[in-house]
Design an enzyme around this catalytic site. Structure first.
Site, PDB file in Angstrom:
ATOM      1  N   CYS A  12       0.852  -1.181   0.000  1.00  0.00           N
ATOM      2  CA  CYS A  12       0.000   0.000   0.000  1.00  0.00           C
ATOM      3  C   CYS A  12       0.893   1.239   0.000  1.00  0.00           C
ATOM      4  CB  CYS A  12      -0.871  -0.014   1.247  1.00  0.00           C
ATOM      5  SG  CYS A  12       0.136   0.017   2.733  1.00  0.00           S
ATOM      6  N   HIS A  40       4.938  -7.009   8.119  1.00  0.00           N
ATOM      7  CA  HIS A  40       4.926  -8.400   8.570  1.00  0.00           C
ATOM      8  C   HIS A  40       5.289  -9.301   7.407  1.00  0.00           C
ATOM      9  CE1 HIS A  40       3.352  -7.183  12.341  1.00  0.00           C
ATOM     10  NE2 HIS A  40       2.290  -6.635  11.788  1.00  0.00           N
ATOM     11  N   HIS A  74       3.258   1.481  11.114  1.00  0.00           N
ATOM     12  CA  HIS A  74       2.180   1.263  12.078  1.00  0.00           C
ATOM     13  C   HIS A  74       2.139   2.300  13.193  1.00  0.00           C
ATOM     14  CE1 HIS A  74       2.344  -3.046  10.633  1.00  0.00           C
ATOM     15  NE2 HIS A  74       1.098  -2.683  10.444  1.00  0.00           N
ATOM     16  N   CYS A  96       2.485   5.836   8.816  1.00  0.00           N
ATOM     17  CA  CYS A  96       1.590   6.116   7.691  1.00  0.00           C
ATOM     18  C   CYS A  96       0.665   7.287   8.058  1.00  0.00           C
ATOM     19  CB  CYS A  96       0.767   4.868   7.400  1.00  0.00           C
ATOM     20  SG  CYS A  96      -0.507   5.167   6.179  1.00  0.00           S
ATOM     21  N   HIS A 124      -1.896  -5.865  18.246  1.00  0.00           N
ATOM     22  CA  HIS A 124      -1.415  -5.360  16.956  1.00  0.00           C
ATOM     23  C   HIS A 124      -0.691  -4.037  17.197  1.00  0.00           C
ATOM     24  CE1 HIS A 124      -1.486  -3.626  12.919  1.00  0.00           C
ATOM     25  NE2 HIS A 124      -1.572  -4.866  12.489  1.00  0.00           N
ATOM     26  N   GLU A 126      -0.206  -1.311  15.437  1.00  0.00           N
ATOM     27  CA  GLU A 126      -0.933  -0.055  15.183  1.00  0.00           C
ATOM     28  C   GLU A 126      -1.880   0.251  16.350  1.00  0.00           C
ATOM     29  OE1 GLU A 126      -3.477   0.080  11.594  1.00  0.00           O
ATOM     30  OE2 GLU A 126      -4.894   1.078  12.928  1.00  0.00           O
ATOM     31  N   CYS A 196      -8.797   2.237   6.308  1.00  0.00           N
ATOM     32  CA  CYS A 196      -7.915   2.668   5.225  1.00  0.00           C
ATOM     33  C   CYS A 196      -8.469   2.184   3.889  1.00  0.00           C
ATOM     34  CB  CYS A 196      -6.536   2.070   5.470  1.00  0.00           C
ATOM     35  SG  CYS A 196      -5.477   2.241   4.060  1.00  0.00           S
ATOM     36  N   SER A 224       0.672 -10.927   9.061  1.00  0.00           N
ATOM     37  CA  SER A 224       0.044  -9.727   8.510  1.00  0.00           C
ATOM     38  C   SER A 224      -1.477  -9.804   8.629  1.00  0.00           C
ATOM     39  CB  SER A 224       0.460  -9.569   7.048  1.00  0.00           C
ATOM     40  OG  SER A 224      -0.499  -8.802   6.355  1.00  0.00           O
ATOM     41  N   ASN A 226      -3.770  -7.792   7.548  1.00  0.00           N
ATOM     42  CA  ASN A 226      -4.569  -7.497   6.349  1.00  0.00           C
ATOM     43  C   ASN A 226      -4.463  -8.614   5.320  1.00  0.00           C
ATOM     44  OD1 ASN A 226      -2.783  -6.562   4.018  1.00  0.00           O
ATOM     45  ND2 ASN A 226      -1.953  -5.450   5.754  1.00  0.00           N
TER      46      ASN A 226
HETATM   47 FE1  F3S Z   1      -1.092   0.924   4.359  1.00  0.00          FE
HETATM   48 FE2  F3S Z   1      -1.343   3.068   5.761  1.00  0.00          FE
HETATM   49 FE3  F3S Z   1      -3.415   1.822   4.871  1.00  0.00          FE
HETATM   50  S1  F3S Z   1       0.174   1.506   6.084  1.00  0.00           S
HETATM   51  S2  F3S Z   1      -2.859  -0.314   4.819  1.00  0.00           S
HETATM   52  S3  F3S Z   1      -1.920   2.872   3.609  1.00  0.00           S
HETATM   53  S4  F3S Z   1      -3.188   2.663   6.905  1.00  0.00           S
END
Ligand code: F3S
Length: 287
Positions: A12, A40, A74, A96, A124, A126, A196, A224, A226
């Site tokens: 991302c 991760h 994070h 981020c 986690h 974050e 996000c 990870s 996600n």
């Molecule tokens: Fe990536 Fe930031 Fe979204 S690290 S998953 S763009 S919150």
């Protein structure tokens, strides 16, 4: 066999930016220590190590106290930032911007007297960081069922945030359950959408692709969140799904009799890992 890639997958914006910032710093000023893994994904960690970015798992592990320290995408809580400053270390903050927004909301809500409920895994990174900004007024709740374990004596003003990588539908259900179970004890409820889009877009793309294929391969680190969510999304579509960290984990029998295979990768999965998986599937299909 046809191999289809999700139209949106892989690193991302936040992770790409963090990797670039750390690599650039290592190139310009020498070795950097990343406070925790940048993503991760073991392959990315190894590649960065070769480029001068090493990892310390915690503040206690910062062996060489003179090297610049990078905060990962994070983010961290203000206590960690203060400790790095106290030690006089140079800090490269790659948090981020979407996570920064979540942290600032956590702080603002806590400052305004809200209890801050974070829909997310308390372990986690974050979520731990965002919790740090709530000045002790935050509660991480991993699943909607866990809402009943919240303390009885919470303030009547509640703010709700989500771990950025959650599904929008899960967050909506979480908020709904909170209202159903606690409305009699809530005077004010403030829900902030901290999800996000990068993750949501990847989930939508994975879902669309899962509907078109007989098998989905989801590439990414097992740690990870996600990437695991992406695999869940594919399974929800009823398609056979495997989560692999690298091409070496692909098993020939998964592909037997399959005509259309889909590939996607989590937000922490580098392009090269996805390319290697696609290449290996091609080989297996040809053998
Ligand atoms: Fe990536 Fe930031 Fe979204 S690290 S998953 S763009 S919150």
């Amino acid at each position: 066999m046809e191999i289809l890639r999700a139209r949106d997958m892989g690193f991302c914006f936040g992770v790409r930016r963090a990797v670039e910032m750390m690599e650039q710093s290592a190139q310009e000023v020498g070795p950097v220590i990343s406070l925790g893994s940048i993503v991760h994904n073991p392959q990315v960690v190894e590649r960065l190590r070769q480029r001068g970015v090493d990892v310390a798992r915690s503040l206690d592990e910062l062996a060489d106290a003179s090297l610049p320290v990078a905060i990962t995408a994070h983010g961290v809580g203000p206590d960690v930032v203060a400790e790095l400053e106290r030690r006089g270390l140079d800090v490269i903050d790659t948090t981020c911007p979407i996570v920064v927004r979540s942290q600032m909301w956590a702080k603002r809500l806590a400052d305004e007297g809200y209890a801050v409920i974070i829909f997310g895994d308390p372990n986690h990174k974050e979520v731990r960081g965002v919790l740090g900004w709530t000045k002790g007024r935050g509660y991480a709740v991993p699943r909607e069922e866990d809402l009943e374990h919240l303390p009885e004596d919470l303030p009547h003003k509640l703010g709700v945030l989500s771990q950025t990588t959650h599904h929008a539908s899960h967050f909506a259900r979480f908020v709904q359950r909170l209202i159903e179970t606690r409305l009699d004890r809530i005077s004010e409820l403030r829900v902030v959408n901290t999800l996000c889009n990068a993750t949501t877009n990847q989930q939508v793309a994975a879902r669309e692709l899962a509907q078109e294929v007989e098998l989905m391969i989801v590439v990414g680190g097992r740690e990870s969140a996600n990437t695991r969510h992406l695999a869940e999304v594919c399974q929800e579509e009823g398609v056979e799904t495997y989560h692999v960290e690298s091409a070496a984990e692909l098993r020939p029998e998964w592909f037997t009799g399959k005509e259309r295979v889909g590939v996607t990768g989590g937000a922490s999965t580098p392009d090269f890992a996805i390319d290697q998986v696609v290449e290996r599937i091609r080989e297996l299909a040809a053998s």
